[in-house]
Motif scaffolding. Structure first.
Motif, short mmCIF file in Angstrom:
data_model
loop_
_atom_site.label_atom_id
_atom_site.label_comp_id
_atom_site.label_asym_id
_atom_site.label_seq_id
_atom_site.Cartn_x
_atom_site.Cartn_y
_atom_site.Cartn_z
N ILE A 119 -34.48 -94.18 12.47
CA ILE A 119 -34.95 -92.99 11.74
C ILE A 119 -34.80 -93.21 10.24
CG2 ILE A 119 -34.52 -90.54 11.34
CD1 ILE A 119 -33.68 -90.35 14.31
N GLN A 120 -33.68 -93.78 9.81
CA GLN A 120 -33.47 -94.03 8.38
C GLN A 120 -34.48 -95.04 7.85
OE1 GLN A 120 -29.35 -95.11 8.34
NE2 GLN A 120 -28.68 -93.00 8.76
N LYS A 121 -34.81 -96.05 8.65
CA LYS A 121 -35.81 -97.05 8.25
C LYS A 121 -37.19 -96.39 8.12
CE LYS A 121 -37.84 -101.38 9.83
NZ LYS A 121 -37.94 -102.33 10.93
N PHE A 122 -37.52 -95.48 9.05
CA PHE A 122 -38.80 -94.79 8.99
C PHE A 122 -38.90 -93.96 7.71
CE2 PHE A 122 -41.39 -91.02 9.64
CZ PHE A 122 -42.60 -91.60 9.95
N PHE A 123 -37.84 -93.24 7.35
CA PHE A 123 -37.88 -92.40 6.15
C PHE A 123 -37.95 -93.25 4.88
CE2 PHE A 123 -36.65 -88.84 8.89
CZ PHE A 123 -37.51 -87.87 8.39
N LYS A 124 -37.35 -94.43 4.87
CA LYS A 124 -37.50 -95.33 3.72
C LYS A 124 -38.96 -95.76 3.57
CE LYS A 124 -32.84 -97.19 3.56
NZ LYS A 124 -31.98 -98.34 3.82
N LYS A 125 -39.61 -96.07 4.71
CA LYS A 125 -41.02 -96.44 4.69
C LYS A 125 -41.87 -95.27 4.17
CE LYS A 125 -42.68 -98.07 8.55
NZ LYS A 125 -43.34 -98.18 9.86
N LEU A 126 -41.54 -94.06 4.63
CA LEU A 126 -42.28 -92.87 4.21
C LEU A 126 -42.12 -92.63 2.71
CD1 LEU A 126 -43.97 -90.46 5.08
CD2 LEU A 126 -41.88 -89.26 5.63
N LEU A 127 -40.92 -92.80 2.18
CA LEU A 127 -40.70 -92.64 0.74
C LEU A 127 -41.49 -93.67 -0.06
CD1 LEU A 127 -36.89 -91.87 0.59
CD2 LEU A 127 -38.73 -90.42 -0.26
N ALA A 128 -41.54 -94.91 0.43
CA ALA A 128 -42.30 -95.95 -0.26
C ALA A 128 -43.80 -95.64 -0.27
CB ALA A 128 -42.05 -97.30 0.40
N LEU A 129 -44.33 -95.16 0.87
CA LEU A 129 -45.75 -94.80 0.94
C LEU A 129 -46.06 -93.61 0.03
CD1 LEU A 129 -46.40 -95.28 4.74
CD2 LEU A 129 -47.48 -96.54 2.88
N LYS A 130 -45.17 -92.64 -0.04
CA LYS A 130 -45.36 -91.49 -0.92
C LYS A 130 -45.40 -91.95 -2.37
CE LYS A 130 -43.25 -87.11 -2.34
NZ LYS A 130 -44.24 -86.87 -3.31
N ALA A 131 -44.50 -92.87 -2.74
CA ALA A 131 -44.47 -93.39 -4.11
C ALA A 131 -45.75 -94.17 -4.43
CB ALA A 131 -43.25 -94.27 -4.31
N ASP A 132 -46.26 -94.94 -3.47
CA ASP A 132 -47.49 -95.71 -3.68
C ASP A 132 -48.69 -94.80 -3.85
OD1 ASP A 132 -46.05 -98.02 -3.48
OD2 ASP A 132 -46.66 -98.45 -1.41
N ASN A 133 -48.69 -93.64 -3.20
CA ASN A 133 -49.84 -92.75 -3.23
C ASN A 133 -49.72 -91.63 -4.25
OD1 ASN A 133 -51.69 -93.64 -1.03
ND2 ASN A 133 -49.79 -93.48 0.13
N SER A 134 -48.63 -91.59 -4.99
CA SER A 134 -48.48 -90.53 -5.98
C SER A 134 -49.32 -90.86 -7.21
CB SER A 134 -47.01 -90.34 -6.37
OG SER A 134 -46.53 -91.50 -6.98
N PRO A 135 -49.83 -89.84 -7.90
CA PRO A 135 -50.65 -90.11 -9.08
C PRO A 135 -49.81 -90.74 -10.19
CG PRO A 135 -50.28 -87.75 -8.79
CD PRO A 135 -49.70 -88.43 -7.60
N THR A 136 -50.46 -91.49 -11.04
CA THR A 136 -49.78 -92.16 -12.14
C THR A 136 -49.31 -91.13 -13.15
OG1 THR A 136 -51.28 -94.01 -11.81
CG2 THR A 136 -50.01 -93.99 -13.85
N SER A 137 -48.06 -91.24 -13.56
CA SER A 137 -47.55 -90.30 -14.56
C SER A 137 -47.87 -90.80 -15.96
CB SER A 137 -46.03 -90.12 -14.39
OG SER A 137 -45.38 -91.33 -14.63
N LEU A 138 -47.75 -89.92 -16.95
CA LEU A 138 -48.07 -90.30 -18.32
C LEU A 138 -47.12 -91.36 -18.86
CD1 LEU A 138 -48.88 -86.79 -19.81
CD2 LEU A 138 -50.47 -88.64 -19.32
N GLU A 139 -45.87 -91.37 -18.40
CA GLU A 139 -44.90 -92.35 -18.88
C GLU A 139 -45.28 -93.77 -18.46
OE1 GLU A 139 -43.65 -89.57 -17.03
OE2 GLU A 139 -43.49 -88.45 -18.88
N ASP A 140 -46.00 -93.90 -17.35
CA ASP A 140 -46.37 -95.22 -16.84
C ASP A 140 -47.53 -95.85 -17.63
OD1 ASP A 140 -44.42 -94.92 -14.96
OD2 ASP A 140 -45.79 -94.34 -13.35
N LEU A 141 -48.25 -95.05 -18.38
CA LEU A 141 -49.42 -95.58 -19.11
C LEU A 141 -49.05 -96.29 -20.38
CD1 LEU A 141 -51.85 -92.58 -18.63
CD2 LEU A 141 -51.81 -94.73 -17.39
#
Length: 141
Positions: A119-141
């Motif tokens: 379960i912990q491994k699944f939630f780590k994968k879910l957090l990584a996918l959420k981070a990959d799909n989040s919109p780019t923030s202004l600080e990253d530009l």
């Protein structure tokens, strides 16, 4: 958005696909190492979900399916299957107590036990996918 997904209904399937994307192909599922969670035990839920879960005396469990633009949390009550549709941009994930994860979408929430490594491994994968799909923030530009 909570939907009754017990029956094959094209309009409901279309709503789900518009919200979180079409299901992954078999190759994409293989590359991700699976898209489904183990059985998750619900410890707490928002009022709307709790009202559905208390209708029967079974153990409150759910599972999570990963989609390209979000997740689907499925749970059963009586003989019906319900789904909480959560796009990544509305998903808020907390790890509160030592073994409890909380999933939020607007006014809906579900808290699940995370007592195994799978379960912990699944939630780590879910957090990584959420981070990959989040919109780019202004600080990253």
């Amino acid at each position: 958005m909570i939907l009754n997904v017990s029956y094959n209904n094209k309009s409901i399937s279309q709503k789900i696909d518009n919200e979180v994307g079409k299901p992954f192909t078999l190759k994409e599922r293989w590359d991700l190492g699976g898209i489904g969670s183990p059985k998750l035990i619900i410890t707490e839920a928002s009022m709307e979900i709790r009202n559905l879960l208390i209708l029967d005396n079974n153990r409150d469990t759910c599972n999570i399916e990963i989609r390209p633009k979000g997740i689907i949390v499925r749970f059963r009550s009586l003989l019906e299957t319900f789904a909480l549709i959560v796009p990544y941009y509305k998903l808020t994930l907390y790890k509160g107590e030592s073994s409890v994860y909380s999933l939020y979408r607007d006014q809906y929430f579900i808290k699940v036990e995370s007592d195994t490594k799978a379960i912990q491994k699944f939630f780590k994968k879910l957090l990584a996918l959420k981070a990959d799909n989040s919109p780019t923030s202004l600080e990253d530009l």
